[in-house]
Design a protein around this motif. Structure first.
Motif, PDB file in Angstrom:
ATOM      1  N   SER A 104       2.519   1.993  -5.909  1.00  0.00           N
ATOM      2  CA  SER A 104       1.367   1.185  -5.816  1.00  0.00           C
ATOM      3  C   SER A 104       0.948   0.653  -7.269  1.00  0.00           C
ATOM      4  O   SER A 104       0.028   0.339  -7.370  1.00  0.00           O
ATOM      5  CB  SER A 104       0.313   2.320  -5.563  1.00  0.00           C
ATOM      6  OG  SER A 104       0.185   3.311  -6.722  1.00  0.00           O
ATOM      7  N   ALA A 154      -3.737   1.578  -6.439  1.00  0.00           N
ATOM      8  CA  ALA A 154      -3.784   2.464  -5.039  1.00  0.00           C
ATOM      9  C   ALA A 154      -4.859   1.870  -3.946  1.00  0.00           C
ATOM     10  O   ALA A 154      -4.777   1.780  -2.858  1.00  0.00           O
ATOM     11  CB  ALA A 154      -3.723   3.801  -5.216  1.00  0.00           C
ATOM     12  N   ARG A 157      -4.404  -1.633  -2.690  1.00  0.00           N
ATOM     13  CA  ARG A 157      -3.505  -1.812  -1.704  1.00  0.00           C
ATOM     14  C   ARG A 157      -3.893  -1.206  -0.621  1.00  0.00           C
ATOM     15  O   ARG A 157      -3.698  -1.774   0.584  1.00  0.00           O
ATOM     16  CB  ARG A 157      -2.144  -0.972  -2.195  1.00  0.00           C
ATOM     17  CG  ARG A 157      -0.914  -1.082  -1.163  1.00  0.00           C
ATOM     18  CD  ARG A 157       0.360  -0.252  -1.994  1.00  0.00           C
ATOM     19  NE  ARG A 157       0.639  -1.183  -3.204  1.00  0.00           N
ATOM     20  CZ  ARG A 157       1.553  -2.342  -3.331  1.00  0.00           C
ATOM     21  NH1 ARG A 157       2.114  -2.710  -2.080  1.00  0.00           N
ATOM     22  NH2 ARG A 157       1.677  -2.628  -4.320  1.00  0.00           N
TER      23      ARG A 157
END
Length: 268
Positions: A104, A154, A157
């Motif tokens: 990530s 994270a 994403r």
């Protein structure tokens, strides 16, 4: 350098490529399979990125994440920049040292005015191309990645994945799994459960590229990988699904600013 020149320097760091460029050209939207971080040395450019439209001037740090659709156009004439391209494995290994999830990891912003980070990037570029001791290079690389990472990688994403409809993921997977396959829009539409027109619009909205442009990008990335692994240019073109080597060469040079032959010499 002339008005359009890309020089790929041999790098002492495994999985890291060093490119110095000067160009007055505008590059169309494309992607890379590596992380890229560099510094604008002269001039300015505007570019589309995963964060929208951005502008970079002299001394600005510029970055791109793998798979991020971007382009670049000069402002008021040619611009020059130096760039380091990092294989995902290199970043994943470093991220583990930083106690971050390599899967990530993302660069925070595509264009930033951060003089300290710019100095470190240029120092690493110099070290890598001058074959400096590994210890100096490793320390700089870790410091750069620690400074440049996004604290919300994270989350960003996940938001991107949530924003991409499940149907389009199926179409992308068809292309990703076999970029060389002779797929039709009807094939992608069937995978999506949509009409061809719906699939075309939804794909472009989710990825920033038409299905054909996306497939060409995946083919170019496959060709780059094969060339780095020692394939001849003719074999890389055939395995990548291009009509012939000259077809691959035209698209490769237009997209990356350097011919496959020069890329092979620098990567060898």
């Amino acid at each position: 350098m002339d008005s359009h020149a890309f020089v790929m320097h041999r790098s002492a760091l495994a999985g890291v490529q060093a490119v110095a460029a000067r160009s007055g050209r505008a590059f169309s939207r494309h992607t890379h399979d590596q992380f890229g971080i560099g510094v604008m040395r002269q001039g300015e450019q505007v570019s589309h990125s995963g964060r929208g439209q951005v502008r970079a001037g002299p001394g600005h740090v510029i970055t791109v994440n793998p798979g991020e659709v971007h382009d670049g156009a000069p402002v008021g004439g040619e611009r020059a920049w130096q760039m380091l391209y990092l294989d995902p494995e290199v970043v994943a290994h470093a991220a583990a040292e930083l106690r971050a999830d390599g899967r990530s990891y993302e660069f925070e912003h595509p264009a930033q005015d951060r003089p300290g980070l710019a100095r470190d990037v240029l120092a690493l570029y110099s070290h890598a191309t001058a074959h400096a001791p590994p210890l100096a290079c490793d320390a700089l690389l870790l410091r750069i990645l620690a400074q440049a990472r996004s604290p919300d990688a994270a989350r960003l994403r996940n938001e991107y994945l949530i924003g991409a409809p499940d149907a389009i993921r199926h179409a992308r997977a068809l292309i990703d799994d076999d970029p060389a396959a002779g797929l039709s829009l009807a094939d992608l539409a069937a995978a999506c459960g949509l009409s061809r027109y719906q699939a075309l619009r939804a794909f472009a909205r989710a990825t920033g590229l038409t299905p054909h442009a996306y497939q060409m990008q995946r083919r170019l990335l496959l060709a780059r990988s094969l060339i780095r692994r020692g394939y001849t240019l003719a074999d890389a073109a055939a395995a990548g699904g291009f009509a012939d080597q000259s077809h691959m060469t035209r698209l490769f040079t237009r997209t990356y600013g350097v011919s496959p032959r020069r890329y092979a010499l620098a990567a060898g």
